[in-house]
Design an enzyme around this catalytic site. Structure first.
Site, PDB file in Angstrom:
ATOM      1  N   ASP A 136       0.829  -1.878   0.232  1.00  0.00           N
ATOM      2  CA  ASP A 136      -0.422   0.261   0.696  1.00  0.00           C
ATOM      3  C   ASP A 136       1.127   0.864   0.261  1.00  0.00           C
ATOM      4  O   ASP A 136       1.569   1.333   0.738  1.00  0.00           O
ATOM      5  CB  ASP A 136      -0.990   0.181   1.012  1.00  0.00           C
ATOM      6  CG  ASP A 136      -2.098  -0.517   0.481  1.00  0.00           C
ATOM      7  OD1 ASP A 136      -2.386  -1.504   0.182  1.00  0.00           O
ATOM      8  OD2 ASP A 136      -2.743  -1.077   1.853  1.00  0.00           O
ATOM      9  N   GLU A 178      30.900 -40.146   8.737  1.00  0.00           N
ATOM     10  CA  GLU A 178      32.012 -41.596   9.909  1.00  0.00           C
ATOM     11  C   GLU A 178      31.239 -42.501   8.895  1.00  0.00           C
ATOM     12  O   GLU A 178      32.233 -43.733   8.760  1.00  0.00           O
ATOM     13  CB  GLU A 178      30.491 -41.149  10.693  1.00  0.00           C
ATOM     14  CG  GLU A 178      30.180 -40.152  12.553  1.00  0.00           C
ATOM     15  CD  GLU A 178      29.637 -39.368  12.160  1.00  0.00           C
ATOM     16  OE1 GLU A 178      29.703 -38.694  13.410  1.00  0.00           O
ATOM     17  OE2 GLU A 178      28.373 -39.843  12.133  1.00  0.00           O
ATOM     18  N   ASN A 190      28.122 -36.830  16.691  1.00  0.00           N
ATOM     19  CA  ASN A 190      26.120 -36.448  16.205  1.00  0.00           C
ATOM     20  C   ASN A 190      25.935 -35.800  17.386  1.00  0.00           C
ATOM     21  O   ASN A 190      25.245 -34.328  17.451  1.00  0.00           O
ATOM     22  CB  ASN A 190      25.616 -37.223  16.791  1.00  0.00           C
ATOM     23  CG  ASN A 190      26.121 -37.927  15.183  1.00  0.00           C
ATOM     24  OD1 ASN A 190      26.259 -37.718  14.251  1.00  0.00           O
ATOM     25  ND2 ASN A 190      25.287 -39.219  14.316  1.00  0.00           N
TER      26      ASN A 190
END
Ligand code: ADP
Ligand code: MG
Length: 919
Positions: free
Chosen positions: A338, A720, A754
């Site tokens: 607007d 890993e 992890n």
């Protein structure tokens, strides 16, 4: 009123209201109870990632029993038991984290929604005040106006052209006209026009009502269980990640099966048979492998980082209602805004006007009601008679005011366009209060008010002056002209067709100077018309009295925001109800268009265009003028068909559908209506366009951070898995003390990496500040996977290099004659430090050389913690027993800390030198 023991004049007293609140409870719809805490916790124990861990525990138990009962190897059995215990602790930690995170996310979303909670205007202790709508009680007197929600069931006491949408109860989408008349008792719900019902929206006019029921006693409360509950949904990226982990689980099963099969085949080829012992010997490697393939912490870290994102946005004054908006914001390609109030200040001042054929210039700043009025043409003296009827009409057909505060400054109250006309009136000593007071020249009364609507672009008031009835109208000049039959020029009433050219030229002059234009008109009415005619019947055959040119200065900071967005390839589109020339002039000043003659499409043209034609045009149009809220939806759809991600602002009731259609609906926190705030995804607490720009930047930053830590976490998993697989496939003979069955890493080491040394720095990456070029690149394509743009190849290549490095370290340790625990510890630390160096590369979309490594204190802290604690668990006897680690000599420590930096530095160096993207 008697029954409700309340007063129309004073409302309830605070004391009574509080008593009733205790008696009737809060005014809210009780949805089903939230899931109890223990259930959430239990459910987190069944997440796919956790299932892998349960399987791992099962396998360690089998392996332990075999060691105890078959092999009689107690030491080995105990270490299997420890392993199982540690995995169990990891499950508990993971689930507690998930649980804690869910609570926290819920809490911060609750806190955010509290800010956007509905407010009601209520009369208590004889003063009108805004209160939280949940505090309403039966007997309260409330007032509503266009754009409000009705917050409780009401009996109307007075109404003014009040129209209400109550489709949520009746299914009827047309607005219902409300009255205050008595109705027979057996009237159906849909026909009870003297009542307002909770959850309805006021689409026109205003009204005052007394609360008859609140909360679950309302008509809405009675059907509350039928209402759809908004559930907290997973965001797209969370869905992607949970899909990814599921796929990784499948891959894990595959890899584990292949590895075990390989060992069994090998055993068969060597010995001619397959034994339980053979299978059991392989089990610990298999468990480690399974655990290694899953990024255990990723989902938790992800949702925590998204919640952090919501808070960052709120600090920037952008309030989001769901976490998925964080993601969408960053991908925004079009912002349709607007003009008035968002791009401009909404501080309106009349600087010129045209009345009775004379052009006037007005002095004075802001809302101060002083300033000279000069005629422009030929230095002609100002004649009051030239503008008196124009100004009287403008001021009477007007609900705004200016108020003086303690410091003597004037503050506006009400619609800014209207305020500017009130101020103009004061400059000519014409005030609404004076006209309406008994001391005025003539008896003057206001009979009806037909409020301004952005669809109609007009506002009218029916007045009785002396014994004459008049309609006073003001509105967009081109619209008003279409409803007029004449205009007053130089004391003569001229047919509209003859006056048109003059008026249009005048409007264009103002508009080209970026002035907002408004025409003022009147019409004589009969008493019958004045009291009973409908809006459409009234607003025609008008006589135009004059035109005002209103300045609404652009917000100074917007130009910079638009330039920034342009660099970021986010297009800004202006949408306004104003005249095309005004809109274009302001768009040019703000840099939305760079051509003074840039094309502008008007609402009326949009109506002529087919969807296909609009689709063709939309990508090139930056300014839409004389637009009504309905057009906004078509503009959004046209852009969305081009695969654009569209953010759209809105302030009025009618904007709600467009806000819902937009990918990001944006409402104004200060000037927005309750209804638009309710349908929005983003609420601008300060109503500023710049806040949209900041929110887009924040959305991009958060998404970039998520990508960065995903790269980090997934790289670890690849490394890993690879290092363990290389051990299985390449070490087929014992080397020194190490048997061919010793896995490169133990399960617990993998879990440690992890859960601790990898996930903590990842989490810290969620706090990374944006990279310098975050707003210098194109928006992300939402249809692309998170792994697109080289993320996958980077994860694979870096992961392979790191996996090889870990295996080589292990192999070297074996050759050097180390014990199994020592060799595994060497591999473990090589992995940990490889990751901790790699973090600094992963957090940059370029390389680590392009980012100050110390810019994020959380990251430094977590990296230090991860490094030191990982070294500590190799030195402390307790952890040696629990985790199978072993102390090393200091030379080896130095080597495992610093050598793993090499791959990162070499690869990043090559990347810088040869502009390589893939790693
Ligand atoms: P925007 O929100 O983009 O400024 P609006 O819908 O508010 O657009 O206004 C469109 C046009 O309607 C304005 O250019 C003006 O001519 C007219 N207008 C605006 N406010 C009023 C009002 N309070 N009364 C009468 N006419 C108005
Ligand atoms: Mg407006």
């Amino acid at each position: 009123m008697k029954q409700l023991k309340t007063s129309r004049h004073d409302g309830l007293t605070t004391v009574t209201a509080n008593d009733r609140l205790t008696k009737y409870g809060q005014n809210e719809i009780q949805h089903e109870q939230r899931e109890p805490a223990w259930k959430v916790f239990l459910r987190s124990l069944g997440e796919p990632i956790v299932i892998i861990l349960w399987i791992a525990i099962g396998l360690t138990l089998i392996s332990a029993s075999y060691d105890f009962f078959v092999k009689n190897d107690h030491a080995h059995g105990m270490s299997a038991i420890y392993e199982g215990l540690v995995i169990f602790v990891v499950i508990l930690i993971n689930s507690s984290l998930t649980y804690w995170q869910k609570l926290k996310a819920q809490k911060s979303l609750d806190a955010l929604s509290a800010v956007s909670r509905h407010q009601s205007n209520v009369l208590r202790d004889n003063t009108w005040q805004k209160i939280d709508a949940t505090q309403l009680v039966p007997g309260d007197i409330v007032d509503v106006k266009m754009g409000d929600f009705i917050e409780a069931d009401l009996r109307w006491l007075s109404v003014n052209e009040l129209q209400v949408n109550e489709s949520h109860l009746t299914g009827e989408s047309d607005a219902v006209q409300k009255t205050r008349d008595a109705l027979p008792k057996e009237t159906e719900l849909g026909d009870r026009t003297n009542m307002g019902f909770s959850g309805s929206t006021v689409v026109n006019g205003s009204g005052i009502g007394v609360v008859t029921a609140t909360g679950m006693d309302t008509e809405l409360g009675k059907i509350a269980n039928l209402l759809q509950q908004t559930k907290q949904q997973k965001t797209p990226i969370e869905q992607t990640v949970s899909q990814l982990t599921k796929r990784l689980m499948l891959a894990a099963f595959g890899v584990v099966t292949v590895a075990i099969a390989y060992d069994l085949v090998k055993e068969y080829l060597n010995t001619g048979m397959i034994t339980i012992t053979g299978l059991m010997n392989n089990i610990s490697g298999a468990i480690a492998l399974a655990v290694a393939s899953i990024p255990d912490a990723l989902p938790v870290v992800l949702s925590i980082v998204l919640t952090i994102g919501a808070r960052v946005l709120a600090r920037n004054k952008g309030l989001i209602k769901s976490l998925s908006s964080v993601e969408t914001l960053g991908a925004t390609t079009f912002i349709a805004s607007d003009k008035t109030g968002t791009l401009t200040k909404n501080e309106m001042t009349v600087t010129r006007f045209f009345a009775n054929g004379v052009n006037f210039a007005v002095d004075g700043d802001g809302y101060d009601p002083v300033g000279e009025i000069n005629s422009i043409k030929d230095g002609k003296n100002v004649q009051e008679s030239d503008f008196i009827s124009f100004l009287q009409s403008a001021v009477l057909n007007n609900e705004a005011q200016i108020q003086r505060d303690e410091n003597g400054n004037y503050a506006p109250l009400g619609n800014p366009t209207d305020v500017s006309l009130i101020v103009l009136g004061h400059k000519a000593q014409i005030s609404r209060d004076h006209l309406l007071s008994q001391t005025g020249e003539q008896d003057c009364d206001i009979l009806r008010v037909l409020p301004f609507e952005s669809t109609r672009k007009m506002m009218s008031t029916v007045v009785k002056i002396g014994n004459k009835y008049q309609l006073l109208t003001k509105g967009a000049p081109d619209v008003l002209m279409r409803h007029s039959e004449s205009a007053v020029l130089a004391d003569n009433s001229v047919a509209i067709d003859d006056a048109k050219a003059t008026l249009e030229q005048q409007v264009l002059d103002y508009a080209n100077d970026a002035l907002r234009t408004i025409a003022v008109a009147k019409r004589e009415l009969t008493k019958e018309e004045a009291l009973n005619a409908t809006q459409t019947q009234l607003e025609q055959k008008l006589t135009i009295l004059g035109i005002a040119g209103i300045i609404d200065p652009p917000r100074p900071e917007v130009q910079k925001s638009i330039a920034t967005l342009r660099k970021a390839a986010v297009e800004v589109v202006m949408i306004t109800g104003d005249h095309a020339a005004t809109a274009r002039a302001i768009a040019y000043r703000l840099g939305i268009v760079t051509d003074k003659q840039a094309p502008v499409i008007e609402g009326r043209e949009i109506e002529q265009l087919s969807d296909e034609q609009l689709f063709e045009l939309a990508p090139d149009i930056r300014v839409y003028a004389r637009v009504s809220p309905e057009h906004k939806q078509r503009i959004i759809k046209a852009l969305q068909k081009h695969d654009q991600v569209v953010a759209m602002t809105g302030d009025g009731v009618n904007d709600a559908p467009a806000l819902r259609a937009a990918d990001i609906g944006i409402a104004m926190g200060i000037n927005g209506t309750e209804v638009t705030k309710d349908s929005a995804d983003l609420i601008l607490l300060d109503d500023k366009f710049t806040t949209i720009e900041k929110s887009v930047a924040a959305g991009r930053t958060i998404f970039a951070n998520i990508k960065n830590f995903m790269r980090q976490e997934l790289t670890t998993n690849v490394a890993e898995v690879l290092s363990i697989l290389l051990g299985t496939f390449l070490i087929t003979q014992p080397i020194g003390h190490i048997s061919e069955l010793t896995p490169t890493l133990t399960t617990i080491m993998v879990l440690w990496v992890n859960m601790i040394s990898d996930s903590m720095p990842s989490f810290a990456m969620g706090y990374d500040e944006p990279e310098h070029d975050i707003m210098a690149v194109k928006p992300r394509n939402v249809n692309e996977s998170v792994l697109a743009n080289h993320l996958l190849s980077r994860v694979m290549i870096r992961g392979f290099v790191m996996g090889f490095a870990v295996f080589i370290a292990f192999y070297w340790a074996a050759k050097a004659g180390m014990q199994p625990n020592e060799a595994q510890t060497v591999a473990f630390l090589t992995l940990v430090f490889g990751q901790l160096w790699h973090v600094f590369d992963a957090r940059s979309s370029h390389t680590l050389f392009r980012r100050n490594p110390f810019s994020n204190p959380y990251l430094i802290a977590t990296v230090l913690f991860a490094g030191i604690s990982s070294l500590a668990i190799t030195m402390l006897p307790f952890f040696n027993t629990l985790m199978g680690t072993s102390p090393l000599s200091w030379e080896v420590y130095i080597a495992v800390i610093f050598l793993p930096a090499l791959p990162t530095f070499i690869l990043s160096g090559l990347k810088e030198a040869f502009k390589i993207k893939i790693w």
